[in-house]
Design a protein around this motif. Structure first.
Motif, PDB file in Angstrom:
ATOM      1  N   CYS A   5      -3.556  -0.386  -2.491  1.00 21.62           N
ATOM      2  CA  CYS A   5      -4.309   0.812  -2.126  1.00 21.62           C
ATOM      3  C   CYS A   5      -3.399   2.032  -2.046  1.00 21.62           C
ATOM      4  O   CYS A   5      -2.284   1.958  -1.513  1.00 21.62           O
ATOM      5  N   ASN A  21       0.840  -1.193   0.000  1.00 17.70           N
ATOM      6  CA  ASN A  21       0.000   0.000   0.000  1.00 17.70           C
ATOM      7  C   ASN A  21       0.876   1.245   0.000  1.00 17.70           C
ATOM      8  O   ASN A  21       2.044   1.205   0.411  1.00 17.70           O
ATOM      9  N   LYS A  28     -12.372   6.642  -4.309  1.00 15.73           N
ATOM     10  CA  LYS A  28     -13.489   6.573  -3.382  1.00 15.73           C
ATOM     11  C   LYS A  28     -13.263   7.556  -2.239  1.00 15.73           C
ATOM     12  O   LYS A  28     -12.200   7.557  -1.612  1.00 15.73           O
ATOM     13  N   ASN A  69     -11.553   5.201 -10.177  1.00 13.86           N
ATOM     14  CA  ASN A  69     -11.286   4.266  -9.073  1.00 13.86           C
ATOM     15  C   ASN A  69     -11.015   5.005  -7.761  1.00 13.86           C
ATOM     16  O   ASN A  69     -10.396   4.463  -6.852  1.00 13.86           O
ATOM     17  N   TRP A 110      -4.976   0.554  -9.254  1.00 11.78           N
ATOM     18  CA  TRP A 110      -5.013   0.789  -7.807  1.00 11.78           C
ATOM     19  C   TRP A 110      -6.432   1.078  -7.319  1.00 11.78           C
ATOM     20  O   TRP A 110      -7.284   1.550  -8.071  1.00 11.78           O
ATOM     21  N   ARG A 111      -6.671   0.813  -6.046  1.00  8.01           N
ATOM     22  CA  ARG A 111      -7.806   1.404  -5.336  1.00  8.01           C
ATOM     23  C   ARG A 111      -7.294   2.696  -4.709  1.00  8.01           C
ATOM     24  O   ARG A 111      -6.301   2.673  -3.977  1.00  8.01           O
ATOM     25  N   PHE A 113      -8.126   5.885  -2.243  1.00  8.00           N
ATOM     26  CA  PHE A 113      -9.033   6.352  -1.198  1.00  8.00           C
ATOM     27  C   PHE A 113      -8.657   7.767  -0.754  1.00  8.00           C
ATOM     28  O   PHE A 113      -7.492   8.020  -0.431  1.00  8.00           O
ATOM     29  N   HIS A 153      -7.520  -4.260   3.334  1.00  3.92           N
ATOM     30  CA  HIS A 153      -6.772  -4.494   2.099  1.00  3.92           C
ATOM     31  C   HIS A 153      -5.274  -4.507   2.424  1.00  3.92           C
ATOM     32  O   HIS A 153      -4.730  -3.524   2.917  1.00  3.92           O
TER      33      HIS A 153
END
Length: 461
Positions: free
Chosen positions: A333, A241, A315, A313, A271-272, A274, A329
């Motif tokens: 991330c 991450n 959030k 992607n 990637w995610r 955030f 995760h």
């Protein structure tokens, strides 16, 4: 005219300066002190000036180290006008309400552990105090002088630091004499994404200038962008991450700009991403309302794809449970969270879950003040205790200086060099080593002797 330095003397937080002229007393900024617990405890101490004698407050921008004690000022009886740029006036409630919420939760937590009645902790200020401050705001535009009182005129110009950030010029006429003070506020680098470049005034009798990076030069932005791409690639290959402690105003939005610009180059689609900050989500709404302040490149990008604030992607997590779920995760991330100096906020929970693994990377993209967890991590601390856990730090740490919202020594000298006649200058908002280095550079470049005022020192203008 006289100006007394009541904050950010030998430090980069707690900006606060008292100006006395034409029979009036003006306060430039009223910021929160950040750093160690000892330093932050000073925020609750009484002010070293008569609050009720203040006639007006002028706020340079919405970062908490410039505005964070305004509710405390109101508690002590100041209910007069607070003049600031209209975008700053929109950001201010978001910043202060978040700070009030954190202060209230901290006081509640402390009282839970001290139920004997001998340690009744109160928050520094509450959301009720913030409401009082918001009612006092007076909105200004750049480059439009306003006469606050007979013989006292104020003008704001863009400082290029965050949305709505301003340098402040105060011109006074008293007994037939005209004097001009310029307070730089925080000065941003040239070509900062989204923002217009800093816009210095043409002249002054005294310049009160920030010096956060007065002793260093930033990396070229192109090299910084390349480095970030390499870090993302290395973290992906390791299955890790990426954590980015970031201030909710300015840095978070700039990061999303770079993500959009290099979405394909950095292969960010895998990637995610955030944005784990309720405050940053609210700030983005303010940015959307002030597109007229963007530079030309940003105006084009914000009408194209991918939109920086709406990556496919990306959030936004505002709910606490959603924030906790991020740590389920173990890789893949990119987590942007506050606080920017790691002294509070959601980033500390993510650090707790990620610092112990060598596959993870921590990116520091802003200034880390002395005494903060961020500064300790940057300086190479081997272990840390978070929420009762002793953590041996194995994650990779990177300081990405080229993304700073403060200009470097070269930028400070260029900004000052725009003033005709090279006027007197005093350096604030910098640690002493940075102030001394900046003063030496000013002497060598312009043959001026910059003053380095101590706390509560008064300068004549």
């Amino acid at each position: 005219m006289k100006v007394t330095v009541f904050g950010a003397a030998g430090a980069v937080t707690g900006s606060c300066h008292l100006v006395e002229a034409a029979g009036k007393r003006l306060l430039l900024d009223c910021g929160m002190i950040q750093g160690s617990k000892v330093e932050e405890a000073k925020n609750a101490l009484p002010f070293d000036f008569d609050v009720k004698s203040i006639d007006a407050v002028i706020l340079s921008h919405a970062h908490i180290d410039h505005c964070g004690r305004l509710p405390v000022l109101a508690q002590y009886g100041y209910h007069g006008p607070i003049y600031t740029h209209r975008a700053t006036a929109d950001l201010l409630p978001v910043m202060l309400e978040d700070a009030a919420s954190l202060a209230e939760m901290d006081a509640e937590r402390r009282n839970r552990f001290h139920k004997d009645g001998h340690n009744h902790h109160k928050p520094l200020f509450t959301r009720h105090d913030v409401g009082q401050v918001v009612r006092q705001l007076e909105r200004l535009d750049y480059r439009k002088p306003l006469t606050l009182f007979p013989g006292v005129t104020v003008t704001l110009q863009d400082a290029g630091h965050i949305l709505g950030s301003a340098s402040v010029r105060i011109v006074t006429e008293d007994a037939g004499e005209t004097r001009t003070l310029v307070f730089s506020g925080d000065i941003g680098p040239l070509n900062t994404p989204i923002l217009a470049d800093p816009d210095p005034f043409p002249s002054a009798d005294l310049v009160l200038m920030e010096s956060t990076y007065g002793g260093r030069l930033h990396r070229e932005r192109a090299a910084t962008v390349q480095e970030m791409g390499e870090i993302f690639d290395a973290a992906w290959k390791a299955g890790g991450n990426i954590l980015i402690p970031a201030f909710a105003v300015g840095r978070s939005q700039e990061l999303l700009y770079w993500f959009a610009k290099h979405y394909e180059d950095w292969n960010l689609g895998r990637w995610r991403i955030f944005m784990d900050s309720p405050m940053a989500s609210k700030v983005i709404e303010v940015y959307d309302r002030h597109e007229e302040l963007f530079d030309d490149d940003a105006k084009v990008m914000f009408h194209g794809k991918p939109h920086p604030f709406h990556l496919p992607n990306l959030k936004y997590t505002t709910d606490v449970e959603d924030s906790k779920a991020i740590n389920e995760h173990n890789g893949g991330c990119i987590i942007i969270a506050g606080s920017g100096m790691c002294n509070g906020g959601r980033i500390r929970h993510h650090l707790r879950h990620n610092l112990g693994s060598a596959k993870n990377h921590i990116l520091f993209v802003g200034y880390q003040s002395v005494g903060t967890l961020g500064r300790l991590l940057v300086d190479g601390i081997d272990s840390v205790k978070l929420f009762g856990d002793d953590i041996k730090i194995k994650a990779h740490r990177h300081t990405i200086g080229g993304l700073s919202a403060h200009t470097d020594q070269a930028g400070l000298l260029e900004w000052y060099g725009a003033y005709s006649g090279h006027p007197r200058i005093a350096l604030v908002h910098g640690e002493d080593d940075a102030r001394k280095a900046c003063a030496l550079a000013l002497k060598m470049r312009f043959d001026v002797d910059a003053q380095i005022p101590a706390y509560a020192e008064t300068l004549s203008v």
